[in-house]
Design a protein around this motif. Sequence first.
Motif, short mmCIF file in Angstrom:
data_model
loop_
_atom_site.label_atom_id
_atom_site.label_comp_id
_atom_site.label_asym_id
_atom_site.label_seq_id
_atom_site.Cartn_x
_atom_site.Cartn_y
_atom_site.Cartn_z
N ALA A 60 -23.15 3.64 25.94
CA ALA A 60 -22.82 4.78 26.23
C ALA A 60 -22.87 5.31 27.55
O ALA A 60 -23.55 4.84 28.33
CB ALA A 60 -23.54 5.89 25.60
N ASP A 61 -22.10 6.60 27.96
CA ASP A 61 -21.96 6.81 29.26
C ASP A 61 -23.50 7.44 29.80
O ASP A 61 -23.62 7.33 30.99
CB ASP A 61 -21.34 8.17 29.56
N ASN A 62 -24.41 7.62 28.91
CA ASN A 62 -25.81 8.09 29.22
C ASN A 62 -26.62 7.09 29.44
O ASN A 62 -27.90 7.39 29.77
CB ASN A 62 -26.22 9.05 28.40
N GLY A 63 -26.41 5.80 29.30
CA GLY A 63 -27.24 4.47 29.35
C GLY A 63 -27.67 4.31 28.21
O GLY A 63 -28.43 3.19 28.16
N ASP A 64 -27.61 4.80 27.07
CA ASP A 64 -28.21 4.49 26.10
C ASP A 64 -27.23 3.55 25.06
O ASP A 64 -26.03 3.62 25.32
CB ASP A 64 -28.41 5.86 24.77
N TRP A 65 -27.89 2.59 24.25
CA TRP A 65 -27.11 1.83 23.47
C TRP A 65 -26.80 2.69 21.98
O TRP A 65 -27.89 3.20 21.56
CB TRP A 65 -27.61 0.42 23.18
#
Length: 131
Positions: free
Chosen positions: A88-93
């Motif tokens: 995701a854009d926030n760095g989470d999978w």
Amino acid sequence: MQELSKGLILFSALLSPLAMADWQLNVDLQFSAPVGEQTSQSSIHLSPGEEAIFLESSSSELPLRGSAELLDVNAETVTVAFTVEQLADNGDWVTFAKPIVSTGIDTPAEIAIADDDNQQTLNLAISVSSH
């Protein structure tokens, strides 16, 4: 005494040819999104109860990772749990799909999953064989 008989049944099941076989999973993946498309072909070894990675993509447009776990094997079917995640854009999978596929040994299977809201599709073609 009942615990002993359960243990013996479990032990004999573990020694069965199906439980002791080496399992090979072939996965063809196609993932489409508005930002692009990704395809991959992989072949991995599966052991019952262990998760194996079949895709780790560092593509800047479509970073994906996929794993598979052999859930069950019997004389007629092989059941495999898949997980496909995207960054995701926030760095989470974030998990895109978690299908469980049952198929025969050496019998190809296909699954298609669509997320119409995000205009994304996932197609998996799999086959499982023993060696």
